[in-house]
Scaffold this motif. Structure first.
Motif, PDB file in Angstrom:
ATOM      1  N   LEU A  49       0.820  -1.211   0.000  1.00 51.91           N
ATOM      2  CA  LEU A  49       0.000   0.000   0.000  1.00 51.91           C
ATOM      3  C   LEU A  49       0.857   1.266   0.000  1.00 51.91           C
ATOM      4  O   LEU A  49       0.556   2.224  -0.692  1.00 51.91           O
ATOM      5  CB  LEU A  49      -0.900   0.007   1.244  1.00 51.91           C
ATOM      6  N   TRP A  50       1.893   1.286   0.803  1.00 54.54           N
ATOM      7  CA  TRP A  50       2.707   2.485   0.978  1.00 54.54           C
ATOM      8  C   TRP A  50       4.153   2.272   0.523  1.00 54.54           C
ATOM      9  O   TRP A  50       5.038   2.983   0.968  1.00 54.54           O
ATOM     10  CB  TRP A  50       2.715   2.914   2.449  1.00 54.54           C
ATOM     11  N   GLY A  51       4.385   1.328  -0.356  1.00 50.29           N
ATOM     12  CA  GLY A  51       5.750   0.982  -0.759  1.00 50.29           C
ATOM     13  C   GLY A  51       6.591   2.155  -1.212  1.00 50.29           C
ATOM     14  O   GLY A  51       7.753   2.282  -0.817  1.00 50.29           O
ATOM     15  N   ALA A  52       6.046   3.036  -2.020  1.00 53.33           N
ATOM     16  CA  ALA A  52       6.814   4.178  -2.517  1.00 53.33           C
ATOM     17  C   ALA A  52       7.186   5.124  -1.378  1.00 53.33           C
ATOM     18  O   ALA A  52       8.302   5.658  -1.347  1.00 53.33           O
ATOM     19  CB  ALA A  52       6.030   4.923  -3.595  1.00 53.33           C
ATOM     20  N   LEU A  53       6.272   5.319  -0.431  1.00 56.76           N
ATOM     21  CA  LEU A  53       6.572   6.213   0.694  1.00 56.76           C
ATOM     22  C   LEU A  53       7.582   5.582   1.640  1.00 56.76           C
ATOM     23  O   LEU A  53       8.426   6.282   2.205  1.00 56.76           O
ATOM     24  CB  LEU A  53       5.284   6.588   1.423  1.00 56.76           C
ATOM     25  N   CYS A  54       7.525   4.268   1.793  1.00 62.82           N
ATOM     26  CA  CYS A  54       8.524   3.565   2.594  1.00 62.82           C
ATOM     27  C   CYS A  54       9.899   3.702   1.937  1.00 62.82           C
ATOM     28  O   CYS A  54      10.889   4.013   2.601  1.00 62.82           O
ATOM     29  CB  CYS A  54       8.134   2.101   2.753  1.00 62.82           C
ATOM     30  N   TRP A  55       9.955   3.471   0.627  1.00 61.94           N
ATOM     31  CA  TRP A  55      11.215   3.611  -0.104  1.00 61.94           C
ATOM     32  C   TRP A  55      11.760   5.032   0.038  1.00 61.94           C
ATOM     33  O   TRP A  55      12.951   5.233   0.292  1.00 61.94           O
ATOM     34  CB  TRP A  55      11.006   3.291  -1.586  1.00 61.94           C
ATOM     35  N   TYR A  56      10.881   6.039  -0.121  1.00 58.93           N
ATOM     36  CA  TYR A  56      11.285   7.442   0.007  1.00 58.93           C
ATOM     37  C   TYR A  56      11.916   7.700   1.380  1.00 58.93           C
ATOM     38  O   TYR A  56      12.985   8.294   1.482  1.00 58.93           O
ATOM     39  CB  TYR A  56      10.069   8.354  -0.212  1.00 58.93           C
ATOM     40  N   GLY A  57      11.249   7.245   2.426  1.00 60.04           N
ATOM     41  CA  GLY A  57      11.766   7.464   3.768  1.00 60.04           C
ATOM     42  C   GLY A  57      13.089   6.758   4.019  1.00 60.04           C
ATOM     43  O   GLY A  57      14.007   7.334   4.606  1.00 60.04           O
ATOM     44  N   ARG A  58      13.196   5.522   3.559  1.00 64.91           N
ATOM     45  CA  ARG A  58      14.432   4.758   3.792  1.00 64.91           C
ATOM     46  C   ARG A  58      15.607   5.291   2.991  1.00 64.91           C
ATOM     47  O   ARG A  58      16.745   5.265   3.449  1.00 64.91           O
ATOM     48  CB  ARG A  58      14.204   3.292   3.447  1.00 64.91           C
ATOM     49  N   ASN A  59      15.353   5.763   1.784  1.00 60.44           N
ATOM     50  CA  ASN A  59      16.445   6.137   0.892  1.00 60.44           C
ATOM     51  C   ASN A  59      16.731   7.638   0.832  1.00 60.44           C
ATOM     52  O   ASN A  59      17.835   8.024   0.440  1.00 60.44           O
ATOM     53  CB  ASN A  59      16.156   5.628  -0.522  1.00 60.44           C
ATOM     54  N   LEU A  60      15.750   8.456   1.179  1.00 61.64           N
ATOM     55  CA  LEU A  60      15.945   9.902   1.021  1.00 61.64           C
ATOM     56  C   LEU A  60      15.667  10.712   2.276  1.00 61.64           C
ATOM     57  O   LEU A  60      16.278  11.762   2.478  1.00 61.64           O
ATOM     58  CB  LEU A  60      15.043  10.426  -0.108  1.00 61.64           C
ATOM     59  N   ASP A  61      14.724  10.265   3.092  1.00 61.85           N
ATOM     60  CA  ASP A  61      14.243  11.123   4.175  1.00 61.85           C
ATOM     61  C   ASP A  61      13.917  10.315   5.434  1.00 61.85           C
ATOM     62  O   ASP A  61      12.757  10.056   5.737  1.00 61.85           O
ATOM     63  CB  ASP A  61      12.990  11.872   3.678  1.00 61.85           C
ATOM     64  N   PRO A  62      14.941   9.939   6.207  1.00 59.66           N
ATOM     65  CA  PRO A  62      14.682   9.148   7.410  1.00 59.66           C
ATOM     66  C   PRO A  62      13.837   9.887   8.445  1.00 59.66           C
ATOM     67  O   PRO A  62      13.105   9.256   9.207  1.00 59.66           O
ATOM     68  CB  PRO A  62      16.076   8.819   7.949  1.00 59.66           C
ATOM     69  N   LEU A  63      13.888  11.202   8.454  1.00 58.06           N
ATOM     70  CA  LEU A  63      13.055  11.973   9.384  1.00 58.06           C
ATOM     71  C   LEU A  63      11.572  11.745   9.091  1.00 58.06           C
ATOM     72  O   LEU A  63      10.751  11.652  10.005  1.00 58.06           O
ATOM     73  CB  LEU A  63      13.392  13.464   9.296  1.00 58.06           C
ATOM     74  N   PHE A  64      11.235  11.625   7.821  1.00 60.91           N
ATOM     75  CA  PHE A  64       9.854  11.347   7.411  1.00 60.91           C
ATOM     76  C   PHE A  64       9.347  10.051   8.042  1.00 60.91           C
ATOM     77  O   PHE A  64       8.231   9.992   8.545  1.00 60.91           O
ATOM     78  CB  PHE A  64       9.790  11.279   5.880  1.00 60.91           C
ATOM     79  N   LEU A  65      10.183   9.008   8.013  1.00 62.76           N
ATOM     80  CA  LEU A  65       9.770   7.726   8.602  1.00 62.76           C
ATOM     81  C   LEU A  65       9.735   7.783  10.129  1.00 62.76           C
ATOM     82  O   LEU A  65       8.864   7.182  10.747  1.00 62.76           O
ATOM     83  CB  LEU A  65      10.690   6.591   8.159  1.00 62.76           C
ATOM     84  N   ALA A  66      10.667   8.504  10.733  1.00 68.74           N
ATOM     85  CA  ALA A  66      10.677   8.624  12.200  1.00 68.74           C
ATOM     86  C   ALA A  66       9.430   9.365  12.669  1.00 68.74           C
ATOM     87  O   ALA A  66       8.868   9.036  13.714  1.00 68.74           O
ATOM     88  CB  ALA A  66      11.941   9.338  12.666  1.00 68.74           C
ATOM     89  N   ASN A  67       9.006  10.357  11.911  1.00 64.99           N
ATOM     90  CA  ASN A  67       7.766  11.097  12.150  1.00 64.99           C
ATOM     91  C   ASN A  67       7.601  11.544  13.602  1.00 64.99           C
ATOM     92  O   ASN A  67       6.628  11.176  14.270  1.00 64.99           O
ATOM     93  CB  ASN A  67       6.570  10.256  11.693  1.00 64.99           C
ATOM     94  N   PRO A  68       8.538  12.370  14.089  1.00 64.39           N
ATOM     95  CA  PRO A  68       8.406  12.844  15.468  1.00 64.39           C
ATOM     96  C   PRO A  68       7.140  13.694  15.643  1.00 64.39           C
ATOM     97  O   PRO A  68       6.536  14.134  14.672  1.00 64.39           O
ATOM     98  CB  PRO A  68       9.673  13.686  15.673  1.00 64.39           C
TER      99      PRO A  68
END
Length: 163
Positions: A49-68
């Motif tokens: 469902l969110w594969g592209a957003l997961c890839w984006y966070g892992r490869n370009l924007d770890p802060l996005f995935l951490a989502n403080p």
């Protein structure tokens, strides 16, 4: 006495581009920012469902995935305040409605402020991006479009001309 005449959209090509940019921002506000505000796990199951957003966070924007929490608040403002505003501002700019001038200026200043905070935390926080140049390119429209909007709406009657 000088009268003001509306400038037709055909003579305001820059306004078409500004309206399209605002509509594209609405898409990210209603999509990605709404999900981030609700703290959706982009890399959890089902990942397809969110594969592209997961890839984006892992490869370009770890802060996005951490989502403080501060980012969830900013994402919520983007999703639930800026998102609807983008639609109104785009419509008003497209139609040449003078009443959108000050709300657009307020939005532009608010977005520039939030971009300073966000980018500061991206580059000087605990989770710096692995590819800073690419991340700047991704976020660049969110700095350039508000600056262009401020420049475009700098006069008291941006959608009219004196006749």
């Amino acid at each position: 006495m000088t009268a003001l005449q509306p400038i037709p959209l055909s003579e305001r090509a820059h306004d078409r581009w500004l309206a399209v940019a605002l509509l594209s921002f609405a898409c990210t506000s209603f999509g990605v920012d709404r999900l981030a505000a609700l703290d959706v796990d982009f890399c959890g199951e089902p990942q397809q469902l969110w594969g592209a957003l997961c890839w984006y966070g892992r490869n370009l924007d770890p802060l996005f995935l951490a989502n403080p929490q501060w980012l969830r608040v900013m994402s919520g403002i983007s999703a639930f305040v800026f998102g609807p505003a983008y639609l109104v501002l785009a419509w008003g700019i497209w139609r040449g409605v003078e009443a959108v001038r000050w709300p657009t200026i307020a939005w532009a200043v608010a977005l520039l402020y939030s971009m300073v905070v966000h980018l500061w935390m991206e580059f000087f926080g605990e989770l710096p991006p692995p590819r800073p140049g690419l991340l700047i390119a991704i976020y660049l429209p969110y700095a350039v479009v508000p600056i262009l909007a401020l420049w475009r709406l700098r006069g008291p009657h941006p959608f009219t001309k004196r006749i």
